[in-house]
Design a protein around this motif. Structure first.
Motif, PDB file in Angstrom:
ATOM      1  N   THR A  29     -36.175  -6.916   5.533  1.00 26.77           N
ATOM      2  CA  THR A  29     -35.686  -8.239   5.904  1.00 26.77           C
ATOM      3  C   THR A  29     -35.711  -9.206   4.729  1.00 26.77           C
ATOM      4  N   GLY A  30     -36.693  -9.040   3.844  1.00 27.40           N
ATOM      5  CA  GLY A  30     -36.764  -9.904   2.672  1.00 27.40           C
ATOM      6  C   GLY A  30     -35.546  -9.775   1.780  1.00 27.40           C
ATOM      7  N   HIS A  31     -35.041  -8.546   1.612  1.00 25.78           N
ATOM      8  CA  HIS A  31     -33.828  -8.349   0.818  1.00 25.78           C
ATOM      9  C   HIS A  31     -32.653  -9.118   1.423  1.00 25.78           C
ATOM     10  N   LEU A  32     -32.498  -9.000   2.739  1.00 30.46           N
ATOM     11  CA  LEU A  32     -31.365  -9.625   3.414  1.00 30.46           C
ATOM     12  C   LEU A  32     -31.464 -11.147   3.363  1.00 30.46           C
ATOM     13  N   LEU A  33     -32.662 -11.658   3.540  1.00 24.59           N
ATOM     14  CA  LEU A  33     -32.853 -13.104   3.498  1.00 24.59           C
ATOM     15  C   LEU A  33     -32.607 -13.643   2.096  1.00 24.59           C
ATOM     16  N   MET A  34     -33.051 -12.911   1.086  1.00 26.63           N
ATOM     17  CA  MET A  34     -32.829 -13.317  -0.298  1.00 26.63           C
ATOM     18  C   MET A  34     -31.327 -13.342  -0.611  1.00 26.63           C
ATOM     19  N   GLU A  40     -25.664 -18.721   0.002  1.00 28.59           N
ATOM     20  CA  GLU A  40     -25.522 -20.117   0.419  1.00 28.59           C
ATOM     21  C   GLU A  40     -25.740 -21.088  -0.734  1.00 28.59           C
ATOM     22  N   PHE A  41     -26.775 -20.865  -1.510  1.00 30.57           N
ATOM     23  CA  PHE A  41     -27.089 -21.779  -2.610  1.00 30.57           C
ATOM     24  C   PHE A  41     -26.022 -21.769  -3.702  1.00 30.57           C
ATOM     25  N   ALA A 170     -30.381 -22.656 -12.798  1.00 32.20           N
ATOM     26  CA  ALA A 170     -29.876 -21.838 -11.683  1.00 32.20           C
ATOM     27  C   ALA A 170     -31.033 -21.250 -10.893  1.00 32.20           C
ATOM     28  N   ARG A 171     -32.007 -22.071 -10.591  1.00 31.77           N
ATOM     29  CA  ARG A 171     -33.197 -21.658  -9.831  1.00 31.77           C
ATOM     30  C   ARG A 171     -33.310 -22.524  -8.588  1.00 31.77           C
ATOM     31  N   ARG A 172     -33.375 -21.871  -7.447  1.00 30.06           N
ATOM     32  CA  ARG A 172     -33.466 -22.593  -6.185  1.00 30.06           C
ATOM     33  C   ARG A 172     -34.657 -22.077  -5.380  1.00 30.06           C
ATOM     34  N   GLU A 173     -35.165 -22.917  -4.522  1.00 31.22           N
ATOM     35  CA  GLU A 173     -36.291 -22.534  -3.671  1.00 31.22           C
ATOM     36  C   GLU A 173     -35.762 -21.871  -2.412  1.00 31.22           C
ATOM     37  N   GLY A 174     -36.043 -20.579  -2.270  1.00 28.30           N
ATOM     38  CA  GLY A 174     -35.572 -19.843  -1.106  1.00 28.30           C
ATOM     39  C   GLY A 174     -36.627 -19.770  -0.019  1.00 28.30           C
TER      40      GLY A 174
END
Length: 229
Positions: A29-34, A40-41, A170-174
């Motif tokens: 699930t972590g792969h898919l959420l990432m 989106e970002f 290019a760093r976002r908080e996931g």
């Protein structure tokens, strides 16, 4: 690419394609959420999951055969049309180096812009990647950070200041999801539930084919370094 041919025909218009490499042993699930966060970002049109044949810098003793890892990936993204599977590295065989894969993708899709999806752990480790200078010039890197995580001063240790600034920009908080393929394999070996850690079709596939049922593994794994599990 899958769903499930080696590669679809090149698109006529430019696409923003995300690249997410790893052993996916198994996909979770972590792969898919990432991948979803990155799409989106960074306004990605699609995310390409690229399972490796043999991961660099990892013990492959617990690596499931490619056919099983591909089947689990296919089951996990079956109803997600913006997620695809690329089989380039499986087809090449041997060690998987990102720089070679990006070159092959650019040759296949000359009008696409490619965005390499990584986590903070891999951002810090980038200086150790094979031909990283070439790779940084070949595609954009986009980083998903865990909430509240701060990089140490000077990270990543990239000599080119312009490249380093681009990486940090290019760093976002996931989303935060503390799950790893190593944990999943350990839980399966200990006959513990992995429900909710992996998509339900993957749970069923692992049970049906009795994957990871032997001995627990003790090695920890990072989310991406340099290939996500």
């Amino acid at each position: 690419f899958m769903n499930t041919s080696s590669c679809p025909k090149p698109a006529k218009k430019t696409r923003r394609s995300g690249i997410m490499g790893g052993s996916f042993n198994p996909v979770h699930t972590g792969h898919l959420l990432m991948a979803q966060d990155a799409a989106e970002f960074f306004a990605l049109d699609r995310v390409l999951f690229i399972p490796c044949a043999t991961p660099p810098h990892k013990d492959d003793a617990t690596l499931a055969p490619a056919k099983h890892r591909l089947a689990m990936l296919s089951a996990a993204i079956a109803n997600l049309p913006h997620f695809e599977i690329c089989t380039f590295e499986i087809e090449r065989g041997g060690l998987s180096y990102s720089v070679d894969t990006v070159k092959q993708l650019q040759s296949q899709y000359p009008n696409d812009s490619f965005h390499f999806i990584i986590g903070d752990d891999s951002l810090v480790d980038l200086p150790n990647w094979y031909q990283i200078d070439v790779l940084l010039k070949s595609c954009e890197f986009v980083t998903l950070a865990r909430p509240g995580i701060r990089l140490a001063p000077g990270s990543p240790a990239i000599e080119d200041r312009e490249q380093r600034n681009r990486l940090l920009a290019a760093r976002r908080e996931g989303h935060s999801l503390n799950v790893s393929s190593t944990e999943i394999r350990n839980r399966v070996a200990k006959r513990r539930s992995i429900r909710y850690l992996v998509p339900e079709p993957v749970v069923e596939y692992i049970d049906r084919h009795r994957l990871y049922h032997k001995h627990p593994v003790t090695a920890s794994c990072s989310t991406r370094s340099p290939k996500a599990e």
